[in-house]
Design an enzyme around this catalytic site. Structure first.
Site, PDB file in Angstrom:
ATOM      1  N   ARG A  31       0.837  -1.205   0.000  1.00 10.55           N
ATOM      2  CA  ARG A  31       0.000   0.000   0.000  1.00 10.55           C
ATOM      3  C   ARG A  31       0.872   1.254   0.000  1.00 10.55           C
ATOM      4  O   ARG A  31       1.868   1.308   0.727  1.00 10.55           O
ATOM      5  CB  ARG A  31      -0.943  -0.003   1.213  1.00 10.55           C
ATOM      6  N   ASP A  32       0.471   2.227  -0.825  1.00  8.27           N
ATOM      7  CA  ASP A  32       1.198   3.489  -0.881  1.00  8.27           C
ATOM      8  C   ASP A  32       1.079   4.198   0.475  1.00  8.27           C
ATOM      9  O   ASP A  32       0.005   4.242   1.079  1.00  8.27           O
ATOM     10  CB  ASP A  32       0.627   4.378  -2.005  1.00  8.27           C
ATOM     11  N   ASN A  89       4.759   6.439 -13.622  1.00  5.79           N
ATOM     12  CA  ASN A  89       5.342   7.764 -13.793  1.00  5.79           C
ATOM     13  C   ASN A  89       6.815   7.615 -14.154  1.00  5.79           C
ATOM     14  O   ASN A  89       7.529   6.821 -13.548  1.00  5.79           O
ATOM     15  CB  ASN A  89       5.217   8.558 -12.489  1.00  5.79           C
ATOM     16  N   HIS A 102       7.843   1.197 -10.720  1.00  5.22           N
ATOM     17  CA  HIS A 102       6.650   0.773  -9.984  1.00  5.22           C
ATOM     18  C   HIS A 102       5.402   1.119 -10.774  1.00  5.22           C
ATOM     19  O   HIS A 102       5.344   2.134 -11.461  1.00  5.22           O
ATOM     20  CB  HIS A 102       6.583   1.417  -8.594  1.00  5.22           C
TER      21      HIS A 102
HETATM   22  P1  5GP Z   1       6.154   8.147  -8.011  1.00  5.71           P
HETATM   23  O1  5GP Z   1       5.912   9.584  -7.624  1.00  5.71           O
HETATM   24  O2  5GP Z   1       7.645   7.864  -8.078  1.00  5.71           O
HETATM   25  O3  5GP Z   1       5.414   7.685  -9.211  1.00  5.71           O
HETATM   26  O4  5GP Z   1       5.547   7.287  -6.824  1.00  5.71           O
HETATM   27  C1  5GP Z   1       6.210   7.004  -5.635  1.00  5.71           C
HETATM   28  C2  5GP Z   1       5.170   6.608  -4.634  1.00  5.71           C
HETATM   29  O5  5GP Z   1       5.810   5.961  -3.554  1.00  5.71           O
HETATM   30  C3  5GP Z   1       4.398   7.790  -4.033  1.00  5.71           C
HETATM   31  O6  5GP Z   1       3.010   7.631  -4.304  1.00  5.71           O
HETATM   32  C4  5GP Z   1       4.751   7.731  -2.554  1.00  5.71           C
HETATM   33  O7  5GP Z   1       3.664   8.074  -1.723  1.00  5.71           O
HETATM   34  C5  5GP Z   1       5.174   6.294  -2.369  1.00  5.71           C
HETATM   35  N1  5GP Z   1       6.152   6.086  -1.330  1.00  5.71           N
HETATM   36  C6  5GP Z   1       7.301   6.783  -1.143  1.00  5.71           C
HETATM   37  N2  5GP Z   1       7.989   6.293  -0.092  1.00  5.71           N
HETATM   38  C7  5GP Z   1       7.262   5.256   0.384  1.00  5.71           C
HETATM   39  C8  5GP Z   1       7.466   4.340   1.468  1.00  5.71           C
HETATM   40  O8  5GP Z   1       8.451   4.386   2.200  1.00  5.71           O
HETATM   41  N3  5GP Z   1       6.500   3.411   1.664  1.00  5.71           N
HETATM   42  C9  5GP Z   1       5.393   3.322   0.880  1.00  5.71           C
HETATM   43  N4  5GP Z   1       4.527   2.367   1.175  1.00  5.71           N
HETATM   44  N5  5GP Z   1       5.172   4.152  -0.159  1.00  5.71           N
HETATM   45  C10 5GP Z   1       6.100   5.116  -0.398  1.00  5.71           C
END
Ligand code: 5GP
Ligand code: ZN
Length: 116
Positions: A31-32, A89, A102
């Site tokens: 989960r995010d 992204n 991801h």
């Molecule tokens: P991006 O912006 O790179 O597409 O997405 C990265 C995602 O990772 C974001 O939605 C952010 O909330 C999530 N995220 C960042 N650090 C962590 C973490 O330590 N644990 C979890 N579960 N999600 C994270």
């Protein structure tokens, strides 16, 4: 970004805690931490890949695997019928903040289009 400093590699290794909801030999999903919808799950490869820009033909099966995992997680989470969005992204303009490939899986509400 090296895998040693990568937050998602540290989640894969268990060094950092996450709410993991799916695991197989190639991928995990959790989960995010900052959910943008009632269901917001990240599906990642166990092995470090920086971004879509670093994918090669060798990753063909892996990328398919991530999407198939997303589809079964959507069913598991009860959003397959109502619908969901999968997003990758890439780079600064794409809004990438974590440099480990991801797939975002978002659902549980009606999502606007186009994205901001
Ligand atoms: P991006 O912006 O790179 O597409 O997405 C990265 C995602 O990772 C974001 O939605 C952010 O909330 C999530 N995220 C960042 N650090 C962590 C973490 O330590 N644990 C979890 N579960 N999600 C994270
Ligand atoms: Zn990584």
């Amino acid at each position: 970004m090296s895998s040693i400093n990568c937050i998602f590699c540290r989640i894969v290794s268990g060094e950092i805690q996450a709410s993991i909801i799916y695991e197989d030999e190639l991928a995990i999903a959790f989960r995010d931490i900052n959910p943008q919808a009632p269901k917001h799950i990240l599906i990642i490869p166990r092995n470090h890949v920086d971004s879509m820009n670093k994918m090669s033909a060798e990753d063909k099966d892996l990328v398919g695997h991530l999407l198939i995992a997303a589809s079964s997680i959507a069913s598991q989470e009860g959003i397959a019928e109502t619908g969901y969005r999968t997003i990758i992204n890439t780079g600064e303009d794409g809004g990438q903040t974590v440099w480990h490939l991801h797939v975002h899986l978002l659902g549980g509400r009606s999502l606007g289009w186009p994205p901001g």
